[in-house]
Design a protein around this motif. Structure first.
Motif, short mmCIF file in Angstrom:
data_model
loop_
_atom_site.label_atom_id
_atom_site.label_comp_id
_atom_site.label_asym_id
_atom_site.label_seq_id
_atom_site.Cartn_x
_atom_site.Cartn_y
_atom_site.Cartn_z
N PHE B 25 40.13 43.73 31.40
CA PHE B 25 38.82 43.22 31.82
C PHE B 25 38.89 42.98 33.32
N VAL B 49 40.86 49.10 25.08
CA VAL B 49 39.54 48.65 25.51
C VAL B 49 39.53 48.45 27.02
N LEU B 51 36.79 47.08 29.80
CA LEU B 51 35.45 46.49 29.92
C LEU B 51 35.28 45.93 31.32
N GLU B 54 31.06 40.92 34.20
CA GLU B 54 29.98 40.59 35.15
C GLU B 54 30.50 39.80 36.34
N SER B 55 31.73 39.31 36.26
CA SER B 55 32.32 38.57 37.38
C SER B 55 33.80 38.39 37.09
N VAL B 57 35.13 35.56 37.00
CA VAL B 57 35.17 34.39 36.12
C VAL B 57 35.11 34.85 34.67
N ALA B 58 34.15 35.73 34.38
CA ALA B 58 34.02 36.24 33.02
C ALA B 58 35.26 37.05 32.64
N HIS B 61 38.21 34.99 31.52
CA HIS B 61 38.01 34.33 30.23
C HIS B 61 37.98 35.34 29.07
N MET B 62 37.59 36.57 29.37
CA MET B 62 37.74 37.63 28.37
C MET B 62 39.24 37.85 28.11
N TYR B 64 41.43 35.55 28.40
CA TYR B 64 41.83 34.37 27.61
C TYR B 64 41.57 34.62 26.11
N GLY B 65 40.39 35.15 25.81
CA GLY B 65 40.04 35.40 24.41
C GLY B 65 40.94 36.46 23.79
N GLU B 87 40.16 29.08 37.53
CA GLU B 87 39.78 28.25 36.37
C GLU B 87 40.41 28.80 35.09
#
Lengths: 252, 354, 70
Positions: B25, B49, B51, B54-55, B57-58, B61-62, B64-65, B87
């Protein structure tokens, strides 16, 4: 005797940590019931928020991930892309989803990410003590709008559901309230449809749940429920905001 | 084994795929875009995958998931983007989730520019985000080492359940060198029984990065500190080169390391007794090895493409026992061999005043 | 014999009283004894009157009520 109502087994047997009259518990009970009825508890992964319901992983008997404030949709994306056959949902408050996490929820919807988001809208930041939220109503007094929300200063209450409805990737969006048995039945049906939308691969789904916050609104639970019906529902109308029958992945 | 001419950014991407990374990501930022561009076609070839988020930041956290599901996952960025990821990195460290982050760093502060720099050392090595945590930080100096350290990054991330940052720079990312993909053999890793994959027929699990109980949170912090100490005992790595009994010890990491290697060679021709000490793991910092190496030298010269960041760690190691000097450029200006040699001559001529 | 039965989990109940307004027969009231967490839980005054509609359980935010019917 026949069972009219019993606590669902997917809701763990412990008292909620929410204030008296708060609807987080009710919302989580409905989600747990639907997960149980669909028989998907073994393959469902929830993503928690930062806010009053940060401890949601203590209550629903499925696997959970909790990360940073507002980022649940991105975290859910990472989980779903890694494990596409799992059912993934995020559970977020208004500050989490409609303020700090606005970018994440808009893009998760726009990508048609196969996740379901639950958006609990109580028009305040609850856990931090009742400050203005993006969904605070005009004139509503909060800790940071002591004279009431003034649109000249703070802008307008944010209708996230409508905002996401116009995106191609969103497939099912509904706004519900839990203030009456009839509304609760409708809400449960919407939650079921949202999960099915995900499981059938139609696209992103979101359920906005209007919820009272008696503590931060400075009201009794009954007054809060009445205020929600009188003030919030006219601005945040209930119902299905978007139902996409076709598969968004196939039909551009 | 076959040698392929590859750009650093593409080499790190290919090495990640070969190391078993199946999710990426990221968000575009120069000078590391070739990583995402390469993975956008390469990952689907292996059922992975890619991907574009959008930033940053996103993106983090992707990560992280996906990391929470036990998958090998990576992101990459450069300075300003890595700032936005702090963060998520703090959360990954708190939740003890393995992942690899590549920072092909550029000139800062602010938006800075897109030229190579090493000014993200503090951010990478000292934690970077809020809270008492560290990343494992690896600093390659050649494209081949970038490949080798990418394999190691995924291994260390899984072994220690900790985010790993590969700290390169724009020069390393853009440079083309011949590489071979030698698959290293690592000892077996424990099963990821903590991974969140749906509870199935077993008990449910959760991954969180919070603990509202003070004792619980302190216990987590102490556990992290034990992990960092273990890393220091087991995983520190460095490279040395040059005179076994140097007068001046040159210390530099990454791209500067290769410049300093030329300084040692050129200096030898001019009769200078020089050696290079190049930390490969910036965290854990090779304290003990540097302390040994510093014994008997007249002085240490730290060279960095920043204005003195690793310098502080070197000074902490030698604790005033050896004079430490510094030569640095930043903002995309790269130290030259002749400039460094001139500085060394100057030091020796002045007999090194403390 | 009552036609229906309401079982209240006194320890889960926080005494928000939303069920007392939902009950069409008005047979739910807040009790005078507090539970171990200091809340005054709700109680049934006259179970004979209960029709077993389950509204109280439906609106309970703490999922503290179970309802059974003949």
């Amino acid at each position: 005797m026949k069972v009219v109502f019993e606590r669902p087994k997917t809701l763990l047997e412990k008292p909620f940590t929410y204030c008296p009259g708060c609807h987080h518990g009710l919302a989580q009970r409905l989600i747990a019931e639907v997960i149980e009825e669909l028989g998907i508890a073994d393959r469902t992964i929830g993503v928690g928020p930062i806010g009053c319901s940060v401890y949601i992983y203590e209550f629903i008997d499925v696997d959970f991930v909790v990360g940073a404030h507002g980022r649940a949709p991105a975290i859910a994306t990472g989980i779903k892309r890694s494990l596409p056959d799992r059912v993934v949902f995020s559970y977020q408050g208004d500050g989490d989803i409609a303020a700090i996490g606005t970018a994440e929820i808009i893009h998760v919807a726009n990508r048609g990410e196969l996740i379901t988001s639950f958006f609990v809208n109580n028009a305040v930041f609850g856990m931090t003590g009742g400050q203005m939220a993006p969904t605070t109503l005009l004139g509503q007094k909060t800790k940071t709008t002591p004279l009431g929300r003034d649109p000249q200063v703070h802008g307008f209450p944010f209708r996230l559901g409508e905002c996401l409805s116009v995106l191609e990737g969103s497939a099912y969006i509904a706004r519900v309230a839990l203030t009456r048995p009839q509304f609760i039945r409708q809400a449960k049906e919407c939650i079921r449809k949202a999960f099915l939308t995900q499981m059938e691969g139609k696209g992103f789904s979101l359920i906005e749940i209007l919820s009272p916050c008696p503590t931060n609104w400075g009201m009794s639970p009954k007054e809060a429920v009445d205020w929600l019906e009188e003030k919030m529902i006219p601005y945040f109308p209930l119902g299905e905001l978007k139902v996409k029958g076709c598969n968004s992945r196939e039909t551009p | 084994m076959e040698k392929i001419l590859m750009r650093g950014n593409e080499a790190v991407a290919e090495a990640a795929v070969r190391a078993g990374c199946r999710l990426y990501f990221g968000y575009p930022i120069t000078p590391q875009n070739e990583i995402s561009e390469y993975l956008s076609f390469r990952l689907p070839q292996v059922g992975g995958v890619f991907l574009q988020a959008e930033s940053e930041v996103a993106a983090i956290h992707m990560v992280y998931g996906a990391a929470a599901t036990g998958a090998r996952v990576m992101t990459s960025s450069s300075g300003p983007g890595v700032s936005l990821m702090q963060e998520g990195l703090s959360c990954l460290a708190a939740a003890e989730l393995p992942c690899v982050v590549v920072n092909m760093s550029r000139g800062g502060p602010g938006v800075g520019n897109i030229q190579p720099a090493q000014s993200d050392y503090f951010q990478a090595v000292k934690g970077g985000g809020h809270g008492d945590y560290r990343l494992i930080v690896l600093a390659p100096s050649t494209v081949q080492e970038l490949v080798d350290l990418t394999y190691r990054a995924f291994y260390l991330a899984d072994k220690y359940r900790n985010p790993v940052e590969i700290l390169g720079d724009g020069m390393l990312g853009q440079m083309m060198e011949p590489v071979t993909f030698r698959e290293p053999e690592f000892p077996p890793l424990p099963p990821k029984d903590w991974a969140i994959r749906g509870k199935g027929s077993g008990p449910r699990k959760w991954v969180v990065c919070l603990d509202l109980d003070p004792k619980g949170l302190e216990a987590l912090n102490l556990k992290l500190q034990r992990k960092y100490r273990l890393l220091e005992e087991q995983e520190t790595d460095y490279d040395t080169f040059g005179d076994p009994e140097p007068e001046i010890l040159l210390v530099g990491f990454g791209t500067v390391g290769r410049i300093l290697k030329s300084v040692v060679r050129e200096g030898k021709k001019e009769g200078l007794k020089l050696a290079l000490f190049r930390p490969i793991t910036l965290f854990p910092f090779p304290k003990a090895a540097l302390f040994e190496k510093a014994k008997g030298v007249k002085g240490i010269l730290v060279v960095e493409m920043n204005l003195g960041q690793m310098l502080e760690d070197v000074e902490l190691v030698v604790r005033g026992k050896v004079p430490v000097f510094f030569l640095g450029h930043t903002g995309g200006v790269i130290p030259t061999v002749s400039e460094i040699l001139e500085y060394v001559h100057g030091l020796l001529k002045e007999e090194i005043r403390v | 014999m009552p036609r229906a039965r309401v079982v209240i989990n006194r320890e889960f109940c926080k005494g928000c009283a939303l069920c007392t307004y939902a009950c069409p027969r008005g047979i739910l009231v807040i009790s005078r004894d507090f539970n171990s967490r200091g809340y005054y839980p709700v109680m049934v005054t006259d179970e004979e009157q209960c029709a077993g509609c389950g509204f109280c359980a439906q609106v309970c935010p703490d999922v503290a009520i179970a309802v059974y019917r003949e």
